[in-house]
Design a protein around this motif. Structure first.
Motif, short mmCIF file in Angstrom:
data_model
loop_
_atom_site.label_atom_id
_atom_site.label_comp_id
_atom_site.label_asym_id
_atom_site.label_seq_id
_atom_site.Cartn_x
_atom_site.Cartn_y
_atom_site.Cartn_z
N ILE A 10 54.73 35.48 42.93
CA ILE A 10 53.73 35.11 41.93
C ILE A 10 53.29 36.35 41.16
O ILE A 10 52.98 37.38 41.73
N GLN A 11 53.25 36.19 39.82
CA GLN A 11 52.85 37.25 38.91
C GLN A 11 51.91 36.67 37.86
O GLN A 11 51.84 35.45 37.70
N PRO A 12 51.21 37.53 37.10
CA PRO A 12 50.38 37.01 36.01
C PRO A 12 51.22 36.14 35.08
O PRO A 12 52.36 36.45 34.77
N GLY A 13 50.64 35.01 34.66
CA GLY A 13 51.34 34.05 33.83
C GLY A 13 51.91 32.89 34.62
O GLY A 13 52.43 31.95 34.04
N ASP A 14 51.79 32.95 35.94
CA ASP A 14 52.30 31.87 36.78
C ASP A 14 51.23 30.82 37.04
O ASP A 14 50.03 31.11 37.08
N GLU A 34 44.04 19.82 47.09
CA GLU A 34 44.93 20.66 46.30
C GLU A 34 44.18 21.18 45.08
O GLU A 34 43.34 20.51 44.52
N GLN A 35 44.50 22.41 44.69
CA GLN A 35 43.95 22.97 43.46
C GLN A 35 45.06 23.72 42.73
O GLN A 35 45.96 24.27 43.34
N TRP A 36 44.96 23.69 41.39
CA TRP A 36 45.91 24.38 40.54
C TRP A 36 45.23 25.58 39.92
O TRP A 36 44.09 25.49 39.46
N LEU A 37 45.93 26.70 39.89
CA LEU A 37 45.41 27.94 39.32
C LEU A 37 46.41 28.51 38.34
O LEU A 37 47.62 28.41 38.55
N PHE A 38 45.88 29.12 37.28
CA PHE A 38 46.72 29.86 36.35
C PHE A 38 46.30 31.31 36.46
O PHE A 38 45.12 31.63 36.27
N LEU A 39 47.22 32.18 36.81
CA LEU A 39 46.92 33.60 36.96
C LEU A 39 47.05 34.26 35.59
O LEU A 39 48.14 34.49 35.09
N GLY A 40 45.89 34.49 34.96
CA GLY A 40 45.87 35.02 33.61
C GLY A 40 45.32 36.43 33.53
O GLY A 40 44.83 36.97 34.52
N PRO A 41 45.35 37.02 32.32
CA PRO A 41 44.86 38.38 32.15
C PRO A 41 43.35 38.48 32.00
O PRO A 41 42.78 39.55 32.15
N ASP A 42 42.68 37.35 31.69
CA ASP A 42 41.24 37.36 31.43
C ASP A 42 40.74 35.92 31.44
O ASP A 42 41.51 34.99 31.70
N ALA A 43 39.47 35.73 31.13
CA ALA A 43 38.84 34.40 31.04
C ALA A 43 38.77 33.71 32.40
O ALA A 43 38.94 32.49 32.50
N ALA A 44 38.51 34.49 33.43
CA ALA A 44 38.41 33.93 34.78
C ALA A 44 37.32 32.87 34.82
O ALA A 44 36.27 33.01 34.21
N GLY A 45 37.61 31.79 35.53
CA GLY A 45 36.65 30.71 35.69
C GLY A 45 36.82 29.60 34.68
O GLY A 45 36.23 28.53 34.83
N ARG A 72 43.95 38.75 38.34
CA ARG A 72 44.38 39.57 39.50
C ARG A 72 43.23 40.39 40.05
O ARG A 72 43.33 40.96 41.13
N ARG A 73 42.10 40.47 39.33
CA ARG A 73 40.94 41.21 39.83
C ARG A 73 40.19 40.42 40.90
O ARG A 73 39.45 41.00 41.68
N ALA A 74 40.36 39.10 40.92
CA ALA A 74 39.70 38.26 41.91
C ALA A 74 40.41 38.41 43.26
O ALA A 74 41.63 38.62 43.30
N PRO A 75 39.67 38.30 44.36
CA PRO A 75 40.32 38.40 45.67
C PRO A 75 41.47 37.41 45.84
O PRO A 75 42.52 37.78 46.37
N LEU A 76 41.30 36.18 45.38
CA LEU A 76 42.39 35.21 45.50
C LEU A 76 43.57 35.62 44.62
O LEU A 76 44.72 35.51 45.04
N GLY A 77 43.30 36.11 43.42
CA GLY A 77 44.37 36.57 42.54
C GLY A 77 45.17 37.70 43.16
O GLY A 77 46.40 37.71 43.11
N GLN A 78 44.46 38.64 43.79
CA GLN A 78 45.14 39.75 44.47
C GLN A 78 46.00 39.24 45.62
O GLN A 78 47.11 39.70 45.84
N SER A 79 45.45 38.27 46.36
CA SER A 79 46.17 37.73 47.52
C SER A 79 47.43 36.97 47.12
O SER A 79 48.39 36.92 47.88
N LEU A 80 47.42 36.37 45.93
CA LEU A 80 48.57 35.58 45.50
C LEU A 80 49.73 36.42 44.99
O LEU A 80 50.88 35.99 45.07
N LEU A 81 49.45 37.61 44.48
CA LEU A 81 50.51 38.43 43.89
C LEU A 81 51.66 38.66 44.88
O LEU A 81 51.45 39.10 46.00
N GLY A 82 52.87 38.34 44.43
CA GLY A 82 54.07 38.57 45.23
C GLY A 82 54.37 37.48 46.22
O GLY A 82 55.41 37.51 46.87
N LYS A 83 53.51 36.48 46.36
CA LYS A 83 53.73 35.40 47.34
C LYS A 83 54.69 34.36 46.78
O LYS A 83 54.92 34.27 45.58
N LEU A 84 55.22 33.53 47.69
CA LEU A 84 56.20 32.50 47.35
C LEU A 84 55.73 31.14 47.83
O LEU A 84 54.78 31.05 48.63
#
Length: 160
Positions: free
Chosen positions: A85-89, A100-111, A126-138
């Motif tokens: 997972i990377q920004p834009g995913d 279930e929840q859907w998230l869009f990992l974006g560069p800004d406009a969190a929330g 990616r600044r959010a704890p969840l965003g950091q945790s998702l990076l690189g996951k499958l």
């Protein structure tokens, strides 16, 4: 779920938010500079309060403009199983209770929340704890995040 459509909806929403913020900033500026709001004594703070509001609204306008610029520059790529997972995913998470929840990992406009295809999508960064945790996951990976002092575990059910 189509990432390009999600990006277009984010851009549309930010443009609407920008228009509203610009009008609010203009109204606050007019109130701050109106002749009836000139202080008559040291206890008359209406003009000062209006100027604080105008300054805050102007900052909000600038924040939205910056977010819009970042999203306009964004190039979406297909999900890469080697990078994870990377920004834009776009990511679907399932909690332990099965919600279930859907998230869009974006560069800004969190929330920012959008409804698409009978689903709510929340923008995180990616600044959010969840965003950091998702990076690189499958798909199938689990992530643990501290929320309000308690640890929550989510399974990644889909990454696009």
């Amino acid at each position: 779920m189509n990432k390009q459509r999600v990006l277009e909806r984010i851009l549309d929403r930010l443009e609407v938010d920008l228009d509203v913020a610009i009008r609010a900033a203009q109204t606050a500026y007019e109130a701050a500079t109106h002749e009836e709001n000139i202080a008559e004594n040291k206890y008359d703070t209406l003009g000062l309060e209006a100027s604080y509001l105008a300054a805050g609204q102007a900052r909000r306008v600038e924040e939205i403009r910056q977010a819009l610029a970042l999203y306009r520059q964004m190039t979406l790529k297909p999900f890469d199983g080697e990078r994870g997972i990377q920004p834009g995913d776009l990511v679907a998470l399932a909690s332990a209770n099965g919600s279930e929840q859907w998230l869009f990992l974006g560069p800004d406009a969190a929330g920012l929340k959008l409804q698409m295809d009978d689903r709510w999508i929340t923008v995180i960064t990616r600044r959010a704890p969840l965003g950091q945790s998702l990076l690189g996951k499958l798909d199938g990976d689990e992530v643990d995040v501290m929320v309000n002092g308690s640890r929550q575990r989510f399974e990644i059910t889909q990454a696009l």
